[in-house]
Scaffold this motif. Structure first.
Motif, PDB file in Angstrom:
ATOM      1  N   GLY A  19       0.793  -1.205   0.080  1.00 60.13           N
ATOM      2  CA  GLY A  19      -0.081   0.018   0.128  1.00 60.13           C
ATOM      3  C   GLY A  19       0.994   1.471  -0.043  1.00 60.13           C
ATOM      4  N   CYS A  20       0.793   2.132  -0.802  1.00 59.06           N
ATOM      5  CA  CYS A  20       1.614   3.163  -1.356  1.00 59.06           C
ATOM      6  C   CYS A  20       1.142   4.529  -0.817  1.00 59.06           C
ATOM      7  CB  CYS A  20       1.887   3.145  -2.745  1.00 59.06           C
ATOM      8  SG  CYS A  20       2.723   1.880  -3.198  1.00 59.06           S
ATOM      9  N   MET A  21      -0.013   4.621  -0.033  1.00 61.48           N
ATOM     10  CA  MET A  21      -0.597   5.938   0.275  1.00 61.48           C
ATOM     11  C   MET A  21       0.278   6.793   1.221  1.00 61.48           C
ATOM     12  SD  MET A  21      -3.896   6.717   2.558  1.00 61.48           S
ATOM     13  CE  MET A  21      -3.375   5.972   4.122  1.00 61.48           C
ATOM     14  N   GLY A  22       0.921   6.239   2.147  1.00 56.69           N
ATOM     15  CA  GLY A  22       1.758   6.774   3.026  1.00 56.69           C
ATOM     16  C   GLY A  22       2.782   7.411   2.937  1.00 56.69           C
ATOM     17  N   MET A  23       3.219   6.979   1.361  1.00 60.42           N
ATOM     18  CA  MET A  23       4.656   7.578   0.888  1.00 60.42           C
ATOM     19  C   MET A  23       4.222   8.816   0.131  1.00 60.42           C
ATOM     20  SD  MET A  23       5.761   4.239  -1.209  1.00 60.42           S
ATOM     21  CE  MET A  23       6.240   2.846  -0.269  1.00 60.42           C
ATOM     22  N   SER A  24       2.932   9.244   0.128  1.00 61.38           N
ATOM     23  CA  SER A  24       2.488  10.594  -0.430  1.00 61.38           C
ATOM     24  C   SER A  24       1.583  11.518   0.557  1.00 61.38           C
ATOM     25  CB  SER A  24       1.991  10.654  -1.610  1.00 61.38           C
ATOM     26  OG  SER A  24       2.720   9.685  -2.759  1.00 61.38           O
ATOM     27  N   ASP A  25       0.929  10.850   1.547  1.00 59.61           N
ATOM     28  CA  ASP A  25      -0.272  11.597   1.943  1.00 59.61           C
ATOM     29  C   ASP A  25      -0.511  10.941   3.601  1.00 59.61           C
ATOM     30  OD1 ASP A  25      -2.279  13.625   2.006  1.00 59.61           O
ATOM     31  OD2 ASP A  25      -3.183  12.782   0.409  1.00 59.61           O
ATOM     32  N   LEU A  26      -1.322  11.693   4.169  1.00 67.73           N
ATOM     33  CA  LEU A  26      -2.252  11.423   5.231  1.00 67.73           C
ATOM     34  C   LEU A  26      -1.184  10.561   6.541  1.00 67.73           C
ATOM     35  CD1 LEU A  26      -5.070   9.861   3.252  1.00 67.73           C
ATOM     36  CD2 LEU A  26      -4.838  12.018   4.510  1.00 67.73           C
ATOM     37  N   TYR A  27      -0.072  10.395   6.455  1.00 69.82           N
ATOM     38  CA  TYR A  27       0.740   9.822   7.565  1.00 69.82           C
ATOM     39  C   TYR A  27       2.193  10.839   7.786  1.00 69.82           C
ATOM     40  CZ  TYR A  27      -1.664   5.343   7.638  1.00 69.82           C
ATOM     41  OH  TYR A  27      -2.333   4.533   7.727  1.00 69.82           O
ATOM     42  N   GLY A  28       1.962  12.100   7.413  1.00 71.35           N
ATOM     43  CA  GLY A  28       2.996  13.011   7.495  1.00 71.35           C
ATOM     44  C   GLY A  28       4.119  12.783   6.459  1.00 71.35           C
ATOM     45  N   ASP A  51      -0.700  -0.697  -4.532  1.00 66.90           N
ATOM     46  CA  ASP A  51      -2.069  -0.037  -4.374  1.00 66.90           C
ATOM     47  C   ASP A  51      -1.822   1.518  -4.136  1.00 66.90           C
ATOM     48  OD1 ASP A  51      -4.972  -0.602  -3.806  1.00 66.90           O
ATOM     49  OD2 ASP A  51      -4.371   0.765  -2.226  1.00 66.90           O
ATOM     50  N   THR A  52      -2.615   2.289  -4.898  1.00 68.48           N
ATOM     51  CA  THR A  52      -2.640   3.741  -4.927  1.00 68.48           C
ATOM     52  C   THR A  52      -4.102   4.143  -5.209  1.00 68.48           C
ATOM     53  OG1 THR A  52      -1.455   5.627  -5.623  1.00 68.48           O
ATOM     54  CG2 THR A  52      -2.073   3.743  -7.329  1.00 68.48           C
ATOM     55  N   GLY A  53      -4.171   5.543  -5.052  1.00 65.44           N
ATOM     56  CA  GLY A  53      -5.429   6.209  -5.397  1.00 65.44           C
ATOM     57  C   GLY A  53      -4.965   7.484  -6.173  1.00 65.44           C
ATOM     58  N   ASP A  54      -5.717   7.880  -6.935  1.00 63.75           N
ATOM     59  CA  ASP A  54      -5.378   9.090  -7.742  1.00 63.75           C
ATOM     60  C   ASP A  54      -5.397  10.467  -7.025  1.00 63.75           C
ATOM     61  OD1 ASP A  54      -8.088   9.655  -7.684  1.00 63.75           O
ATOM     62  OD2 ASP A  54      -8.515   9.600  -9.727  1.00 63.75           O
ATOM     63  N   PHE A  55      -6.113  10.366  -5.709  1.00 67.35           N
ATOM     64  CA  PHE A  55      -6.056  11.360  -4.837  1.00 67.35           C
ATOM     65  C   PHE A  55      -5.071  11.378  -3.897  1.00 67.35           C
ATOM     66  CE2 PHE A  55      -8.925   8.057  -3.945  1.00 67.35           C
ATOM     67  CZ  PHE A  55      -8.927   7.726  -2.561  1.00 67.35           C
ATOM     68  N   TYR A  56      -4.102  10.461  -3.700  1.00 63.52           N
ATOM     69  CA  TYR A  56      -3.250  10.372  -2.593  1.00 63.52           C
ATOM     70  C   TYR A  56      -2.213  11.569  -3.132  1.00 63.52           C
ATOM     71  CZ  TYR A  56      -4.970   5.758  -1.087  1.00 63.52           C
ATOM     72  OH  TYR A  56      -5.745   4.844  -0.578  1.00 63.52           O
ATOM     73  N   GLY A  57      -1.960  12.507  -2.223  1.00 63.63           N
ATOM     74  CA  GLY A  57      -1.133  13.473  -2.849  1.00 63.63           C
ATOM     75  C   GLY A  57      -1.309  14.263  -3.893  1.00 63.63           C
ATOM     76  N   MET A  58      -2.778  14.197  -4.328  1.00 62.44           N
ATOM     77  CA  MET A  58      -3.157  14.955  -5.569  1.00 62.44           C
ATOM     78  C   MET A  58      -2.445  14.351  -6.700  1.00 62.44           C
ATOM     79  SD  MET A  58      -4.574  16.548  -3.193  1.00 62.44           S
ATOM     80  CE  MET A  58      -5.576  17.811  -2.448  1.00 62.44           C
ATOM     81  N   GLY A  59      -2.404  13.172  -7.025  1.00 60.63           N
ATOM     82  CA  GLY A  59      -1.473  12.556  -8.066  1.00 60.63           C
ATOM     83  C   GLY A  59      -0.176  12.452  -7.639  1.00 60.63           C
ATOM     84  N   HIS A  60       0.274  12.775  -6.574  1.00 62.74           N
ATOM     85  CA  HIS A  60       1.785  12.859  -6.274  1.00 62.74           C
ATOM     86  C   HIS A  60       2.178  11.190  -6.128  1.00 62.74           C
ATOM     87  CE1 HIS A  60       5.227  11.879  -3.332  1.00 62.74           C
ATOM     88  NE2 HIS A  60       5.747  13.194  -4.082  1.00 62.74           N
ATOM     89  N   ASN A  61       1.243  10.222  -5.547  1.00 63.11           N
ATOM     90  CA  ASN A  61       1.396   8.805  -5.514  1.00 63.11           C
ATOM     91  C   ASN A  61       1.796   8.046  -6.728  1.00 63.11           C
ATOM     92  OD1 ASN A  61       0.329   6.017  -4.053  1.00 63.11           O
ATOM     93  ND2 ASN A  61       2.192   7.123  -2.924  1.00 63.11           N
ATOM     94  N   GLU A  62       0.770   8.527  -7.845  1.00 61.73           N
ATOM     95  CA  GLU A  62       0.932   7.982  -9.090  1.00 61.73           C
ATOM     96  C   GLU A  62       2.311   8.371  -9.810  1.00 61.73           C
ATOM     97  OE1 GLU A  62      -3.731   7.496 -10.413  1.00 61.73           O
ATOM     98  OE2 GLU A  62      -2.780   9.419 -10.661  1.00 61.73           O
ATOM     99  N   LEU A  63       2.654   9.490  -9.735  1.00 62.43           N
ATOM    100  CA  LEU A  63       3.634   9.955 -10.038  1.00 62.43           C
ATOM    101  C   LEU A  63       5.320   9.227  -9.541  1.00 62.43           C
ATOM    102  CD1 LEU A  63       3.100  13.834 -10.424  1.00 62.43           C
ATOM    103  CD2 LEU A  63       3.486  12.449 -12.231  1.00 62.43           C
ATOM    104  N   LEU A  64       4.852   9.100  -8.095  1.00 63.09           N
ATOM    105  CA  LEU A  64       5.887   8.308  -7.308  1.00 63.09           C
ATOM    106  C   LEU A  64       6.131   7.120  -7.799  1.00 63.09           C
ATOM    107  CD1 LEU A  64       8.092   8.671  -4.857  1.00 63.09           C
ATOM    108  CD2 LEU A  64       6.300   7.430  -3.630  1.00 63.09           C
ATOM    109  N   ILE A  65       4.926   6.289  -8.337  1.00 60.70           N
ATOM    110  CA  ILE A  65       5.090   4.850  -8.668  1.00 60.70           C
ATOM    111  C   ILE A  65       5.518   4.812 -10.218  1.00 60.70           C
ATOM    112  CG2 ILE A  65       3.528   3.054  -9.530  1.00 60.70           C
ATOM    113  CD1 ILE A  65       1.917   3.443  -7.080  1.00 60.70           C
ATOM    114  N   ALA A  66       5.261   5.836 -10.938  1.00 60.05           N
ATOM    115  CA  ALA A  66       6.069   5.965 -12.187  1.00 60.05           C
ATOM    116  C   ALA A  66       7.297   6.068 -12.266  1.00 60.05           C
ATOM    117  CB  ALA A  66       4.963   7.036 -13.113  1.00 60.05           C
ATOM    118  N   GLU A  67       7.867   6.885 -11.165  1.00 59.81           N
ATOM    119  CA  GLU A  67       9.208   6.970 -11.280  1.00 59.81           C
ATOM    120  C   GLU A  67       9.905   5.701 -10.714  1.00 59.81           C
ATOM    121  OE1 GLU A  67      12.357   9.364  -8.265  1.00 59.81           O
ATOM    122  OE2 GLU A  67      10.253  10.295  -8.427  1.00 59.81           O
ATOM    123  N   ALA A  68       9.309   4.980  -9.760  1.00 62.69           N
ATOM    124  CA  ALA A  68       9.932   3.531  -9.294  1.00 62.69           C
ATOM    125  C   ALA A  68       9.677   2.592 -10.510  1.00 62.69           C
ATOM    126  CB  ALA A  68       8.998   3.133  -8.144  1.00 62.69           C
TER     127      ALA A  68
END
Length: 331
Positions: A19-28, A51-68
């Motif tokens: 679960g990748c949410m915390g890498m972009s949002d909601l856990y500091g 696992d991600t969401g398009d609203f995690y960090g307003m798209g930041h999480n998807e961009l992070l996964i793309a980078e990875a």
């Protein structure tokens, strides 16, 4: 890595997902370099579901996964995306939008951010009360036929919604909270999933850190950590809930394990159709989580776990009341 089927219509995936949410949002704050390294370590270990969401960090999480994923074979990852949650610039939640036009709009933006031509599993984050689930699933089915989505999933919906959705198109999995202290799916939702051949991707298996054995009373909450608003972390409930983790530690240590590993192993033990999502943000926590796969729980172990953390033992609801109202799974 052990694999499990993602429902009866989906691919074989790693028995644990990330679960990748915390890498972009909601856990500091999170460290971007360490986040990418953790995704790499997960993929290298065979955790295929990201696992991600398009609203995690307003798209930041998807961009992070793309980078990875840059420079890696696309087939190495099964990217699961939630959509539909609406937020403003102040990070306030504005509701959900699962209209057919919105579905296609959200998907187009996700494909661009991920830098891919398909989403492996696409799901509304919550049921939109203004839109029949048949319409939402029908719109995703059009994306499946167009090759932009491989499989359709759902999130936090109840048994009736599952049946209605599955009548429109095969549903590969239901993403829903499931842990030792969140067992609400067992009465009706999990049996219906199994009847319909729908897998479960279980999030919150460590109850946002409560069962990890790493949380302590008085631990400061960083800015933006939504646990500051979680009933189970409220001062009047936290001490009791942390006592459950300590009871679990008493079960884990004789096995040479940690409370987190036992909590994850318990979810793994509930069925081959369940894939726990671990929200590790650092490689050390990922390594700990993967260690749960080596734990074989005996009947004696399971009885000890049940005594340590009985069903409904937690104090406080799993979300604040306004967010609980959005959960079709709780109705």
């Amino acid at each position: 890595m052990i694999t499990r089927p993602l429902g009866t219509t989906g691919p074989a995936v790693g028995a644990l997902g990330l679960g990748c949410m915390g890498m972009s949002d909601l856990y500091g704050p999170a460290d971007r370099t360490e986040s990418v390294a953790t995704i790499h370590a997960a993929l290298d270990a065979g955790l295929t579901v990201l696992d991600t969401g398009d609203f995690y960090g307003m798209g930041h999480n998807e961009l992070l996964i793309a980078e990875a994923l840059r420079g890696r074979a696309r087939e190495q990852a099964v990217i699961s995306v939630k959509f539909g949650a609406l937020r403003d610039a102040g990070n306030n939640w504005l509701g959900f939008d699962a209209r057919p036009a919105a579905v296609k709009n959200f998907a187009a933006y996700t494909l661009r951010r991920l830098g891919t031509d398909h989403i492996d599993v696409y799901r509304p984050a919550r049921l939109d009360p203004e839109v029949p689930i048949e319409d939402t699933v029908g719109a995703i089915a059009e994306l499946v036929r167009a090759g932009q989505v491989r499989h359709i999933g759902l999130s936090e919906v109840g048994a009736e919604t599952l049946r209605r959705a599955a009548a429109v198109h095969p549903i590969v999995d239901l993403q829903i909270e499931y842990s030792l202290i969140s067992r609400g799916i067992e009465a009706e939702i999990l049996p219906v999933c199994r009847e319909l051949g729908i897998g479960v991707t279980a999030y919150g298996v460590l109850s946002r850190g409560l069962l990890s054995g790493h949380w302590a009373a008085g631990r400061p909450m960083p800015a933006g950590d939504f646990r500051a608003h979680s009933p189970r972390f409220a001062p009047e409930n936290l001490g009791h809930n942390l006592s459950l983790a300590e009871a679990l530690r008493a079960v884990a240590e004789p096995r040479g394990a940690t409370p987190a590993q036992v909590a994850i192993a318990w979810v793994l033990h509930q069925g081959q159709d369940i894939v726990p999502l671990v929200g590790a943000r650092r490689r050390e926590r990922l390594t700990e989580a993967i260690g749960a796969l080596d734990l074989e729980l005996s009947d004696v172990d399971l009885e000890a776990i049940e005594r340590a953390v009985p069903a409904d033992a937690a104090a406080g609801a799993r979300y604040p009341e306004p967010l609980m109202a959005h959960l079709d799974s709780e109705r």
